[in-house]
Enzyme design. Sequence first.
Site, PDB file in Angstrom:
ATOM      1  N   LYS A 174       0.813  -1.209   0.000  1.00  0.00           N
ATOM      2  CA  LYS A 174       0.000   0.000   0.000  1.00  0.00           C
ATOM      3  C   LYS A 174       0.850   1.266   0.000  1.00  0.00           C
ATOM      4  O   LYS A 174       2.035   1.255   0.324  1.00  0.00           O
ATOM      5  CB  LYS A 174      -0.979  -0.026   1.175  1.00  0.00           C
ATOM      6  N   ARG A 180      -3.919 -10.254   4.604  1.00  0.00           N
ATOM      7  CA  ARG A 180      -4.256 -10.219   3.180  1.00  0.00           C
ATOM      8  C   ARG A 180      -3.043  -9.673   2.426  1.00  0.00           C
ATOM      9  O   ARG A 180      -2.667  -8.512   2.587  1.00  0.00           O
ATOM     10  CB  ARG A 180      -5.482  -9.326   2.964  1.00  0.00           C
TER      11      ARG A 180
END
Length: 271
Positions: A217, A251
């Site tokens: 991210k 995840r």
Amino acid sequence: MRQFQNLVSSRPLVMGIINVTPDSFSDGGLFASTESALRHAAQLIEEGADLLDVGGESTRPGGTPVSVQEELHRIIPVVKALSSMNTPVSVDTSKPEVMRAAIEAGAIMINDVNALRAPGALEAIAEGGVAVCLMHMQGDPLSMQANPQYNDVVAEVKDFLRQRLNAAEAAGIPCERLVIDPGFGFGKTLSHNIELLRHLDQFMDMGVPVLVGLSRKSMLGKITGNEVGDRVHASVAAALLARAKGARILRVHDVKATRDALAVYDAVNMV
């Protein structure tokens, strides 16, 4: 098909990500076809993924929504194929119509960035009998990174998730089928994300497993200065921090790197 409850009853899980989209922030549409998605799924399973999260609509900042039919066209063949091979599958969607079709195709979990707030979503999960992850997001993918603000990000995210847990249970979804996700990068600045990770252990008293998605991210790019394709090491470090603070589902894009790091962590810290 292995049920979600059986999966989470043991060690923390590694959830491999499969983006069946042309505009994913992390892989740029490399797995947008059914064939390429299934090849990637086979690789992630070989690397040790416990379950796979299949998504047909990008939720990256500024992501453009797609129609129900387009989302179904992208994901249902993948879900059916993986389910036929007894692979535990989660589907990343906020649309009740897609939820129902995914459940019928064999998904054992729905991963909803909108926390079942769409009309009919609660009913789809209650009737479908599958697990669901309720995620916090301030705003929507088109606007969520436009100056997000909180007085106390940890308290506010936790309050929201508690409200959604209550709504889910009131709709007939039992606690053992519920998961929460603080929503790293979804309507949060870098400082908000760091504060959430620093205090992630405060979410462990909510009575359900916590899922964390930090892989590749932008917050990791801001910390390291690395572009999205060069964030493996930072992603693994973030996953280990989340694991240390109690996360039950990680995840990730890089399954083998994460599993190897977790093996070392657990060897040292587990009795």
